[in-house]
Design an enzyme around this catalytic site. Structure first.
Site, mmCIF file in Angstrom:
data_model
loop_
_atom_site.group_PDB
_atom_site.id
_atom_site.type_symbol
_atom_site.label_atom_id
_atom_site.label_comp_id
_atom_site.label_asym_id
_atom_site.label_seq_id
_atom_site.Cartn_x
_atom_site.Cartn_y
_atom_site.Cartn_z
ATOM 1 N N GLY A 1 -6.139 2.063 1.445
ATOM 2 C CA GLY A 1 -6.017 1.177 0.084
ATOM 3 C C GLY A 1 -7.259 0.360 -0.233
ATOM 4 O O GLY A 1 -8.309 0.649 0.126
ATOM 5 N N GLY A 2 -6.756 -0.894 -0.077
ATOM 6 C CA GLY A 2 -7.759 -2.126 -0.343
ATOM 7 C C GLY A 2 -8.964 -2.062 0.605
ATOM 8 O O GLY A 2 -10.065 -2.624 0.362
ATOM 9 N N GLY B 1 -41.777 19.304 -6.554
ATOM 10 C CA GLY B 1 -41.385 17.944 -6.722
ATOM 11 C C GLY B 1 -40.952 17.348 -5.345
ATOM 12 O O GLY B 1 -41.198 15.971 -5.309
ATOM 13 N N ALA B 2 -40.609 17.923 -4.263
ATOM 14 C CA ALA B 2 -40.346 17.285 -3.270
ATOM 15 C C ALA B 2 -41.367 16.706 -2.541
ATOM 16 O O ALA B 2 -41.314 15.633 -1.743
ATOM 17 C CB ALA B 2 -39.602 18.325 -1.955
HETATM 18 C C1 HXC Z 1 3.059 -5.153 5.136
HETATM 19 C C2 HXC Z 1 2.766 -3.245 6.703
HETATM 20 C C3 HXC Z 1 1.723 -2.578 6.093
HETATM 21 C C4 HXC Z 1 1.375 -3.184 4.839
HETATM 22 C C5 HXC Z 1 1.924 -1.474 8.003
HETATM 23 N N1 HXC Z 1 2.651 -2.691 8.166
HETATM 24 N N2 HXC Z 1 1.326 -1.680 6.801
HETATM 25 N N3 HXC Z 1 3.275 -4.387 6.314
HETATM 26 N N4 HXC Z 1 1.969 -4.371 4.396
HETATM 27 N N5 HXC Z 1 0.433 -2.773 4.101
HETATM 28 C C6 HXC Z 1 3.468 -3.051 9.031
HETATM 29 C C7 HXC Z 1 4.676 -2.088 9.212
HETATM 30 O O1 HXC Z 1 5.826 -2.525 8.321
HETATM 31 C C8 HXC Z 1 5.105 -2.285 10.782
HETATM 32 O O2 HXC Z 1 5.756 -3.490 10.811
HETATM 33 C C9 HXC Z 1 3.684 -2.523 11.262
HETATM 34 O O3 HXC Z 1 2.821 -3.001 10.346
HETATM 35 C C10 HXC Z 1 3.085 -1.246 12.077
HETATM 36 O O4 HXC Z 1 2.977 -0.213 11.016
HETATM 37 P P1 HXC Z 1 3.698 1.110 11.356
HETATM 38 O O5 HXC Z 1 4.027 1.926 9.952
HETATM 39 O O6 HXC Z 1 4.768 1.171 12.340
HETATM 40 O O7 HXC Z 1 2.516 1.944 12.053
HETATM 41 P P2 HXC Z 1 1.975 3.367 12.129
HETATM 42 O O8 HXC Z 1 3.271 4.401 12.186
HETATM 43 O O9 HXC Z 1 0.836 3.390 12.879
HETATM 44 O O10 HXC Z 1 1.377 3.616 10.317
HETATM 45 C C11 HXC Z 1 0.479 3.140 10.090
HETATM 46 C C12 HXC Z 1 0.401 3.124 8.655
HETATM 47 C C13 HXC Z 1 1.580 2.654 7.864
HETATM 48 C C14 HXC Z 1 -0.002 4.478 8.229
HETATM 49 C C15 HXC Z 1 -1.036 2.323 8.163
HETATM 50 O O11 HXC Z 1 1.917 1.567 8.331
HETATM 51 C C16 HXC Z 1 1.405 2.855 6.417
HETATM 52 O O12 HXC Z 1 1.484 3.717 5.720
HETATM 53 N N6 HXC Z 1 1.463 1.480 5.942
HETATM 54 C C17 HXC Z 1 1.365 1.272 4.455
HETATM 55 C C18 HXC Z 1 -0.133 1.761 3.892
HETATM 56 C C19 HXC Z 1 -0.352 1.241 2.532
HETATM 57 O O13 HXC Z 1 0.305 2.003 1.732
HETATM 58 N N7 HXC Z 1 -0.785 0.153 2.121
HETATM 59 C C20 HXC Z 1 -0.971 -0.222 1.071
HETATM 60 C C21 HXC Z 1 -2.178 0.072 0.318
HETATM 61 S S1 HXC Z 1 -2.443 -0.208 -1.322
HETATM 62 P P3 HXC Z 1 7.162 -3.724 11.962
HETATM 63 O O14 HXC Z 1 7.670 -4.737 12.010
HETATM 64 O O15 HXC Z 1 8.268 -2.705 11.379
HETATM 65 O O16 HXC Z 1 6.708 -3.231 13.203
HETATM 66 C C22 HXC Z 1 -3.915 -1.244 -1.183
HETATM 67 C C23 HXC Z 1 -4.070 -1.586 -2.512
HETATM 68 C C24 HXC Z 1 -5.190 -2.628 -2.659
HETATM 69 O O17 HXC Z 1 -4.208 -1.498 -0.310
HETATM 70 C C25 HXC Z 1 -5.900 -2.504 -3.486
HETATM 71 C C26 HXC Z 1 -7.134 -3.384 -3.618
HETATM 72 C C27 HXC Z 1 -8.317 -3.194 -4.246
#
Ligand code: HXC
Length: 528
Positions: free
Chosen positions: A189-190, A424-425
């Site tokens: 994502g971001g 050209g290269a």
């Molecule tokens: C809040 C988050 C988080 C997030 C992970 N965690 N990503 N908390 N916001 N974006 C937390 C989980 O809830 C978890 O907490 C801990 O971090 C570890 O994550 P896991 O999921 O247990 O780890 P893993 O199985 O290794 O998976 C990793 C991951 C997954 C694939 C990155 O966490 C995931 O899919 N996260 C969300 C990704 C996402 O969609 N992000 C937003 C993108 S949108 P606990 O307490 O349960 O252990 C974006 C837009 C911005 O970024 C645009 C700006 C230009």
């Protein structure tokens, strides 16, 4: 009126006693220990089980021992939505500060996946922004270690704002201080756009991946089933998309290689890349180069052999070695002076210029020009890649990127044509016409509009095979050599291969005083 008491004291108020210093120091230690513990032992263990180091372990390996000075260790988020008040950790999922790499200053931020998945909220973002502002004032590179789940979902728009604040810093810093991103876990994502704006992206094989939207979103939108690895692993970015400039086996190797790269880089555009004493003789001859180019013009050879035999101590840091391998880019030193090297690679697709190789080299040339690296170009190029795939992919615009990058570059430019420089290269590859300062050719150079066979078949379309062979020999004798170009002054000298190092080192020295400025403008409009 009664005179006022000088030190009024309200009657009945108990005097507040200051805490003993010992207690304050213990409190400081306790808070520091808490911050250093990250997300706690279980999450640290999970991190290790995945083959990843923690953010602090990574910083320790990246920087000279004991040189790290941390900022904002006690910063916490202030969010209370979704029970976040119970999920506060000092540092807020990113460690920031500065330290040294081989005695030279760098700023570092490292995302801590053990704290709320390294996700980015307002406090986390503010720490990174503050680091950038400091790095820009001081003039020192920023290295970011990425391992994060992206925008902290509980913080909503504040996390989007935080990302944009960082993107702005990345953009303003571009061309002012070198910026290096190392992807050491998820980068989603971001989080991806910050590295994308930085100068170099390195990945760790098998534990890191980068994508704008993850497999779940992909499944929903396009119904594709795809793994993290297939969507954004190192094979995608370091070999196919070119988003990453390299991939390393593990955290340790990645951090060691970043240290190696930083040794070549200036702290900022306010100074030149760092010179260091060379123990390699500047006029060392290399007789084996006299036979590097095969007699048969269609037989490949390895341009990296030329590079390693010419540069100091054969030390060459290659950028993007796995992507667009038909062009080789990287840093080296010549008699102690750092230089950028760009070379067509006859071993891959005959060294042709195509979309990917043009993009790769253009970006590298612009980095070199922004940070005052003289550019050494080794040319053996049969032209631009023909075909519908390339044309439909925009070869014209992408090829123009490289042409534009070379043409606008004002750093010293030294070019050596080893064999083919066709069409050209020839113009694009740092030719005299686009302000090459010193242009050499080996006696084996062929500078022509195209290869003799193709040329003759066009000019003598209806000729017999026998006549074609005759004309081909005639065309070769006329153009398949460096002397026509040399007679026009397009080539400054025809040099012997064994003396290449000496001649390039001398040319480089002669260009130390080079002054060249482009016309004043707000900025150019490079064909993006
Ligand atoms: C809040 C988050 C988080 C997030 C992970 N965690 N990503 N908390 N916001 N974006 C937390 C989980 O809830 C978890 O907490 C801990 O971090 C570890 O994550 P896991 O999921 O247990 O780890 P893993 O199985 O290794 O998976 C990793 C991951 C997954 C694939 C990155 O966490 C995931 O899919 N996260 C969300 C990704 C996402 O969609 N992000 C937003 C993108 S949108 P606990 O307490 O349960 O252990 C974006 C837009 C911005 O970024 C645009 C700006 C230009």
């Amino acid at each position: 009126m009664a005179p006022r008491a000088r030190y009024p004291c309200r009657p009945g108020r108990a005097q507040v006693r200051a805490k003993p210093l010992k207690d304050i120091l213990e409190e400081l230690d306790r808070r520091r220990d808490m911050a250093k513990a990250g997300g706690g032992p279980a999450r640290v263990e999970a991190q290790h089980k995945r083959g990843k180091l923690t953010a602090r372990e990574r910083i320790d390996l990246l920087l000279d021992e004991g040189s790290f000075e941390e900022f904002d260790m006690f910063v916490e988020h202030r969010v209370t939505d979704f029970g976040m008040e119970k999920n506060r950790q000092p540092g807020d999922g990113v460690i920031t500060g500065w330290g040294h790499i081989n005695g030279r200053m760098v700023y570092v931020f490292a995302k801590d996946f053990t704290v709320i998945g390294g996700s980015l909220g307002a406090a986390h973002a503010a720490k990174v922004v503050k680091l950038y502002e400091q790095a820009m004032k001081v003039g020192a590179p920023v290295i970011g270690l990425f391992d994060s789940g992206g925008a902290r979902i509980q913080e909503g728009v504040d996390s989007l704002a935080g990302y944009a604040d960082i993107f702005l810093q990345n953009t303003l810093a571009s061309g002012v201080i070198p910026q290096i991103a190392v992807i050491m876990g998820p980068c989603a994502g971001g989080d991806v756009y910050s590295p994308a704006i930085m100068d170099f992206i390195f990945m760790v094989k098998d534990t890191s991946y980068m994508y704008v939207t993850g497999p779940d979103v992909v499944k929903t939108v396009t119904h594709e089933d795809v793994t993290h690895e297939d969507l954004g692993g190192y094979r995608v970015h370091a070999l196919k998309s070119g988003v990453a400039d390299g991939a390393f086996e593990n955290d340790l190797e990645a951090l060691t290689q970043v240290r190696r790269l930083v040794d070549f880089l200036p702290r900022s555009n306010r100074e030149k890349p760092p010179e260091r004493e060379s123990f390699d003789e500047p006029d060392r001859e290399e007789p084996s180069l006299d036979t590097l180019v095969p007699a048969n013009p269609n037989k490949p050879y390895d341009i990296k052999e030329l590079i390693s035999k010419v540069v100091d101590e054969a030390d060459f840091f290659e950028v993007s070695p796995g992507f667009a391998q038909n062009i080789v880019c990287g840093f080296a030193r010549l008699d102690g002076q750092p230089v950028g090297i760009v070379a067509n690679q006859p071993q891959v697709l005959a060294g042709v210029l195509d979309i990917d190789s043009s993009r790769k080299a253009a970006r590298f040339v612009r980095f070199c020009d922004a940070f005052e690296f003289p550019i050494i170009t080794f040319v053996d190029v049969p032209g631009f890649m023909p075909g519908t795939k390339q044309e439909q992919g925009g070869l014209i615009r992408h090829g123009a990127k490289l042409l534009f990058a070379y043409a606008e570059a004002t750093v010293p430019k030294i070019t050596l044509i080893t064999r083919k420089a066709y069409g050209g290269a020839y113009d694009v590859m740092s030719s005299k016409h686009i302000r090459g300062d010193v242009n050499y050719a080996w006696p084996s150079a062929e500078i022509a509009v195209m290869g003799s066979k193709g040329a003759v078949e066009i000019i003598f379309r209806n000729a017999s095979a026998e006549q074609i062979a005759e004309h081909e020999a005639e065309y070769k004798a006329r153009f398949a050599n460096p002397f026509v170009a040399a007679s026009r002054g397009y080539i400054d000298d025809v040099i012997m291969p064994h003396g290449t190092r000496k001649r390039i080192v001398r040319a480089l020295k002669s260009l130390r005083g080079k002054v060249l400025e482009n016309p004043r403008k707000k900025h150019d409009n490079i064909p993006l």
